[in-house]
Motif scaffolding. Structure first.
Motif, PDB file in Angstrom:
ATOM      1  N   MET A  69       0.846  -1.185   0.000  1.00 56.72           N
ATOM      2  CA  MET A  69       0.000   0.000   0.000  1.00 56.72           C
ATOM      3  C   MET A  69       0.889   1.244   0.000  1.00 56.72           C
ATOM      4  N   ALA A  70       0.903   1.955  -1.129  1.00 57.03           N
ATOM      5  CA  ALA A  70       1.767   3.122  -1.260  1.00 57.03           C
ATOM      6  C   ALA A  70       1.029   4.426  -1.010  1.00 57.03           C
ATOM      7  N   LEU A  71      -0.286   4.467  -1.271  1.00 54.14           N
ATOM      8  CA  LEU A  71      -0.999   5.737  -1.173  1.00 54.14           C
ATOM      9  C   LEU A  71      -2.499   5.474  -1.162  1.00 54.14           C
ATOM     10  N   VAL A  72      -3.223   6.293  -0.398  1.00 52.84           N
ATOM     11  CA  VAL A  72      -4.676   6.402  -0.504  1.00 52.84           C
ATOM     12  C   VAL A  72      -4.965   7.884  -0.660  1.00 52.84           C
ATOM     13  N   ALA A  73      -5.586   8.265  -1.754  1.00 49.46           N
ATOM     14  CA  ALA A  73      -5.820   9.676  -2.048  1.00 49.46           C
ATOM     15  C   ALA A  73      -7.254   9.881  -2.499  1.00 49.46           C
ATOM     16  N   ALA A  74      -7.764  11.090  -2.287  1.00 54.33           N
ATOM     17  CA  ALA A  74      -9.138  11.427  -2.649  1.00 54.33           C
ATOM     18  C   ALA A  74      -9.156  12.484  -3.738  1.00 54.33           C
ATOM     19  N   HIS A  75     -10.203  12.444  -4.554  1.00 55.79           N
ATOM     20  CA  HIS A  75     -10.404  13.426  -5.621  1.00 55.79           C
ATOM     21  C   HIS A  75     -11.891  13.770  -5.683  1.00 55.79           C
ATOM     22  N   HIS A  76     -12.200  15.032  -5.876  1.00 59.81           N
ATOM     23  CA  HIS A  76     -13.583  15.450  -6.091  1.00 59.81           C
ATOM     24  C   HIS A  76     -13.809  15.601  -7.591  1.00 59.81           C
ATOM     25  N   ASP A  77     -14.529  14.647  -8.195  1.00 56.19           N
ATOM     26  CA  ASP A  77     -14.925  14.764  -9.592  1.00 56.19           C
ATOM     27  C   ASP A  77     -16.197  15.600  -9.671  1.00 56.19           C
TER      28      ASP A  77
ATOM     29  N   GLY B 244       7.636  -4.851  -6.432  1.00 64.26           N
ATOM     30  CA  GLY B 244       8.784  -4.876  -7.311  1.00 64.26           C
ATOM     31  C   GLY B 244      10.005  -5.429  -6.592  1.00 64.26           C
ATOM     32  N   PRO B 245      11.027  -5.779  -7.398  1.00 64.68           N
ATOM     33  CA  PRO B 245      10.991  -5.823  -8.858  1.00 64.68           C
ATOM     34  C   PRO B 245      10.261  -7.067  -9.380  1.00 64.68           C
ATOM     35  N   PRO B 246       9.752  -6.992 -10.641  1.00 69.62           N
ATOM     36  CA  PRO B 246       9.718  -5.816 -11.516  1.00 69.62           C
ATOM     37  C   PRO B 246       8.735  -4.778 -10.999  1.00 69.62           C
ATOM     38  N   ASP B 247       8.959  -3.543 -11.373  1.00 71.09           N
ATOM     39  CA  ASP B 247       8.135  -2.429 -10.929  1.00 71.09           C
ATOM     40  C   ASP B 247       6.704  -2.623 -11.394  1.00 71.09           C
ATOM     41  N   THR B 248       5.781  -2.738 -10.443  1.00 73.89           N
ATOM     42  CA  THR B 248       4.370  -2.916 -10.753  1.00 73.89           C
ATOM     43  C   THR B 248       3.560  -1.969  -9.893  1.00 73.89           C
ATOM     44  N   ARG B 249       2.692  -1.220 -10.524  1.00 77.41           N
ATOM     45  CA  ARG B 249       1.817  -0.295  -9.812  1.00 77.41           C
ATOM     46  C   ARG B 249       0.372  -0.557 -10.234  1.00 77.41           C
TER      47      ARG B 249
ATOM     48  N   GLY C 116      -1.304   3.642 -19.550  1.00 79.54           N
ATOM     49  CA  GLY C 116      -2.596   3.581 -18.892  1.00 79.54           C
ATOM     50  C   GLY C 116      -3.515   4.681 -19.370  1.00 79.54           C
ATOM     51  N   SER C 117      -4.305   5.228 -18.464  1.00 81.49           N
ATOM     52  CA  SER C 117      -5.273   6.245 -18.812  1.00 81.49           C
ATOM     53  C   SER C 117      -5.226   7.366 -17.800  1.00 81.49           C
ATOM     54  N   ALA C 118      -5.765   8.498 -18.165  1.00 82.59           N
ATOM     55  CA  ALA C 118      -5.819   9.638 -17.257  1.00 82.59           C
ATOM     56  C   ALA C 118      -7.212  10.225 -17.309  1.00 82.59           C
ATOM     57  N   SER C 119      -7.675  10.743 -16.197  1.00 81.51           N
ATOM     58  CA  SER C 119      -9.030  11.273 -16.140  1.00 81.51           C
ATOM     59  C   SER C 119      -9.078  12.759 -16.472  1.00 81.51           C
TER      60      SER C 119
ATOM     61  N   PRO D  60      12.712  -2.076 -17.578  1.00 85.88           N
ATOM     62  CA  PRO D  60      11.670  -1.062 -17.579  1.00 85.88           C
ATOM     63  C   PRO D  60      10.466  -1.512 -16.761  1.00 85.88           C
ATOM     64  N   PRO D  61       9.751  -0.566 -16.142  1.00 87.80           N
ATOM     65  CA  PRO D  61       8.629  -0.923 -15.290  1.00 87.80           C
ATOM     66  C   PRO D  61       7.459  -1.454 -16.077  1.00 87.80           C
ATOM     67  N   SER D  62       6.677  -2.313 -15.426  1.00 86.21           N
ATOM     68  CA  SER D  62       5.438  -2.807 -16.004  1.00 86.21           C
ATOM     69  C   SER D  62       4.281  -2.208 -15.239  1.00 86.21           C
ATOM     70  N   ARG D  63       3.077  -2.285 -15.802  1.00 88.44           N
ATOM     71  CA  ARG D  63       1.885  -1.760 -15.156  1.00 88.44           C
ATOM     72  C   ARG D  63       0.823  -2.843 -15.159  1.00 88.44           C
ATOM     73  N   SER D  64       0.118  -2.969 -14.036  1.00 84.88           N
ATOM     74  CA  SER D  64      -0.947  -3.950 -13.927  1.00 84.88           C
ATOM     75  C   SER D  64      -2.271  -3.237 -14.109  1.00 84.88           C
ATOM     76  N   ARG D  65      -3.129  -3.779 -14.982  1.00 87.92           N
ATOM     77  CA  ARG D  65      -4.408  -3.149 -15.248  1.00 87.92           C
ATOM     78  C   ARG D  65      -5.494  -4.201 -15.236  1.00 87.92           C
ATOM     79  N   SER D  66      -6.636  -3.882 -14.647  1.00 86.82           N
ATOM     80  CA  SER D  66      -7.759  -4.811 -14.637  1.00 86.82           C
ATOM     81  C   SER D  66      -9.031  -4.049 -14.353  1.00 86.82           C
ATOM     82  N   ARG D  67     -10.174  -4.704 -14.527  1.00 94.74           N
ATOM     83  CA  ARG D  67     -11.462  -4.103 -14.202  1.00 94.74           C
ATOM     84  C   ARG D  67     -12.311  -5.124 -13.462  1.00 94.74           C
ATOM     85  N   THR D  68     -12.948  -4.681 -12.383  1.00 95.50           N
ATOM     86  CA  THR D  68     -13.824  -5.552 -11.627  1.00 95.50           C
ATOM     87  C   THR D  68     -14.976  -4.718 -11.089  1.00 95.50           C
ATOM     88  N   GLY D  69     -16.195  -4.964 -11.581  1.00 98.21           N
ATOM     89  CA  GLY D  69     -17.358  -4.228 -11.113  1.00 98.21           C
ATOM     90  C   GLY D  69     -17.197  -2.744 -11.310  1.00 98.21           C
TER      91      GLY D  69
END
Length: 453
Positions: free
Chosen positions: A1-9, A22-27, A401-404, A438-447
Motif C-alpha cells: 500500500m503506497a498511497l490512498v488519495a481522494a479526488h472530487h470529480d 517490485g521488482p519488476p516495478d508494478t503499480r 494507462g489512462s488519465a481522467s 523497464p517498469p510494467s503496469r498492472s491493469r484490470s477491471r472488476t465491477g
C-alpha cells in the motif's frame, strides 16, 4: 500500500488506492466512486497501518469517513479547527476563524513512582518544523511517547490547483526544503507521463547525480545531529562544517544551495560538475568524523540497543528507505524496486539488521560512500548545460494507462540564464546489486472499481 488519495470529480467523490510491488516495478490503482452526499468507505486500517494513516488524513481534509476505523480521532486538523470544515472540499471557501478547543489532545497519562512527563515543543530550536512531543519516562527509559505534528500544514494539494506546469515546479521544490530534488523529480515524472514527454538518457543520469548529492548532505546533517544528541557537540560541529561544503558545492552545480533548478520537465540542468578529487576529500573527511564517533565509547554505548525497530515492526508500519534497511528489510530501495531514472544497472545498497540507532547511523555512513562513488560514475561523460528532450506533440496523451484529466501544456525550455545546452556522451557502469528493466503496469477491471495508471 503506497498511497490512498481522494479526488472530487464533477459528479462523485473518488478514492484512489495505489498498490506497488517490485521488482519488476508494478503499480496498480484501484478507483472507488463514492456518494458525494455521504462519502463513506470501509477502512483498511486493520490490514495496513499506512492505509489507516492515509484514511485519517483523507477524513480531515476531504470529509470522507473511513467506517470502523480503530483510531477515529483527528490527525491533520488540530482540535481548534472548526467542525465540519474540510479544506480540500471544492466548496470549502476561505478558512473560517478557529473555534474553541474541542478538548485536550488524546494522551495516555502514565503514572507510578519515578515517572516524569516531559513536554517538548511545539516551538523548537533549530531549522526543523514544529512538533509537540510528550515523553513519559523513568530515568532514561521511555515508557510512552506521543507526537503531535501538522502545525504548519501548508495545503500543498490546494496550492497546486490551477497552476501551469511551469509554475508547479517551484512549488514542488519548496514542499520540503532539504528534499527539493526528490519532490521536483516526482513532479516532473508525473508531468512527463501525462504528456508523453521523452527524457534523454543523459538527463536521467544528471537527475540521478543530483539525487545522490541531496542524499549526502541530508545524511551528513543527520550524522552530526545524532552525535549531538549523544552529547558530542564537537562532532556535530564538524559534520555541519562538511555539510556547508556540500551546500556550496550544490550552489556551484545548480545555482542553489539546496539544488533547486537542477530538475526540469523533460530534462535537467547542470551549471558545473563535481570534481572527483573534491568528492574524495569530502568522503575522507566524513569517514574521519564517523570513525571518531564510533570509536567513542559513550557515543557507541548510547547508540547501541537504543530505539530498536524490529524487522517485523518496520514491515507492519510500512517503513521504507534507510530506516527499513537498518532493520534488515531488503527490497526497500526505490532505485531498484521502482526504477525511475537512469541509475547504473548495479547498485551497492548497504543494509544492517540491528534496527537500533547504531544500525541507522551505519547505514547512513555506508550510503554516503556508495553515493560518492555513484556521483563520480554518473558524472563521467556529462557536460555542464541543460539537457532537454523534444517537446511532446500537441495531442500527446499519457505514456501509460489512462488519465481522467487532460494533459497540460508542454514544458518550457529553461530560462535564458540557464546553462547552454550541450551534448553528453554515454556513461560507464559498475557492478554490485542488480536493478531491473523497464517498469510494467498492472491493469484490470472488476465491477465498479477499476485499475489504471
Amino acid at each position: 500500500m503506497a498511497l490512498v488519495a481522494a479526488h472530487h470529480d464533477t459528479d462523485a467523490v473518488r478514492v484512489v488506492y495505489l498498490f506497488t510491488s517490485g521488482p519488476p516495478d508494478t503499480r496498480t490503482e484501484l478507483h472507488v466512486r463514492l456518494d458525494p452526499d455521504r462519502p463513506q468507505i470501509p477502512t483498511l486500517a486493520h490490514l495496513s497501518f499506512p492505509a489507516g494513516r492515509f484514511e485519517r488524513e483523507m477524513r480531515d481534509l476531504f470529509g470522507i469517513v473511513p467506517l470502523d476505523h480503530p483510531l477515529p480521532r483527528r490527525l491533520v486538523r488540530h482540535f481548534h479547527w472548526p467542525r465540519g470544515w474540510y479544506p480540500m472540499h471544492p466548496d470549502a471557501g476561505a478558512a473560517p476563524p478557529f473555534g474553541e478547543q474541542e478538548g485536550p489532545c488524546p494522551f495516555l497519562a502514565v503514572e507510578g513512582d519515578g515517572v516524569y512527563e516531559i513536554p517538548v515543543g511545539p516551538v523548537r530550536a533549530g531549522l526543523i518544523e514544529p512538533g509537540h512531543f510528550r515523553f513519559s519516562v523513568v530515568g532514561e527509559t521511555i515508557l510512552k511517547f506521543k507526537a503531535g505534528l501538522w502545525f504548519v500544514h501548508k495545503g500543498i494539494e490546494k496550492l497546486f490547483q490551477g497552476r501551469s506546469l511551469e509554475r508547479g515546479l517551484p512549488l514542488a521544490e519548496r514542499i520540503s526544503g532539504d528534499t527539493a530534488v526528490g519532490h521536483a523529480l516526482a513532479y516532473c515524472l508525473a508531468v512527463e507521463e501525462a504528456t508523453n514527454t521523452h527524457v534523454p538518457p543523459e538527463a536521467g543520469r544528471a537527475r540521478a547525480l543530483l539525487l545522490e548529492l541531496e542524499r549526502i548532505h541530508n545524511h551528513v546533517a543527520d550524522l552530526g545531529m545524532l552525535c549531538n544528541d549523544a552529547g558530542h557537540a564537537i562532532l556535530n560541529t564538524h559534520a555541519q562544517r562538511i555539510r556547508e561544503q556540500l551546500l556550496r558545492l550544490n550552489q556551484e552545480i545548480t545555482g542553489h544551495r539546496l539544488l533547486r533548478g537542477g530538475i526540469l520537465p523533460g530534462g535537467a540542468a547542470l551549471r558545473a560538475l563535481p570534481e572527483p578529487a573534491r568528492l574524495m576529500a569530502i568522503g575522507a573527511d566524513i569517514r574521519e568524523i564517523t570513525g571518531l564517533a564510533l570509536g567513542h565509547s559513550t557515543v557507541r554505548d548510547r547508540f547501541t540497543n537504543t530505539a530498536v525497530l524490529t524487522a517485523k515492526a518496520a514491515r507492519e508500519t510500512g517503513c521504507l528507505g534507510y530506516v527499513a534497511r537498518a532493520s534488515g528489510l531488503a527490497g526497500t530501495d526505490a532505485r531498484i524496486t521502482h526504477p525511475f531514472t537512469a541509475y547504473p544497472s548495479e547498485l551497492d545498497v548497504p543494509t544492517q539488521d540491528g534496527g537500533d540507532v547504531l544500525a541507522r547511523f551505519l547505514v547512513r555512513t555506508e550510503e554516503i560512500d556508495a553515493s560518492l562513488a555513484l556521483i563520480a560514475q554518473l558524472g563521467q561523460g556529462l557536460a555542464p548545460g541543460a539537457i532537454l528532450g523534444p517537446p511532446p506533440q500537441a495531442d500527446a496523451g499519457p505514456a501509460r494507462g489512462s488519465a481522467s484529466s487532460k494533459a497540460g501544456a508542454a514544458p518550457s525550455p529553461p530560462a535564458s540564464n540557464s546553462p547552454p545546452t550541450k551534448p553528453c556522451p554515454g556513461s560507464s557502469r559498475s557492478t554490485r546489486h542488480s536493478s531491473t528493466g523497464p517498469p510494467s503496469r498492472s491493469r484490470s477491471r472488476t465491477g465498479s472499481s477499476r485499475t489504471s495508471r
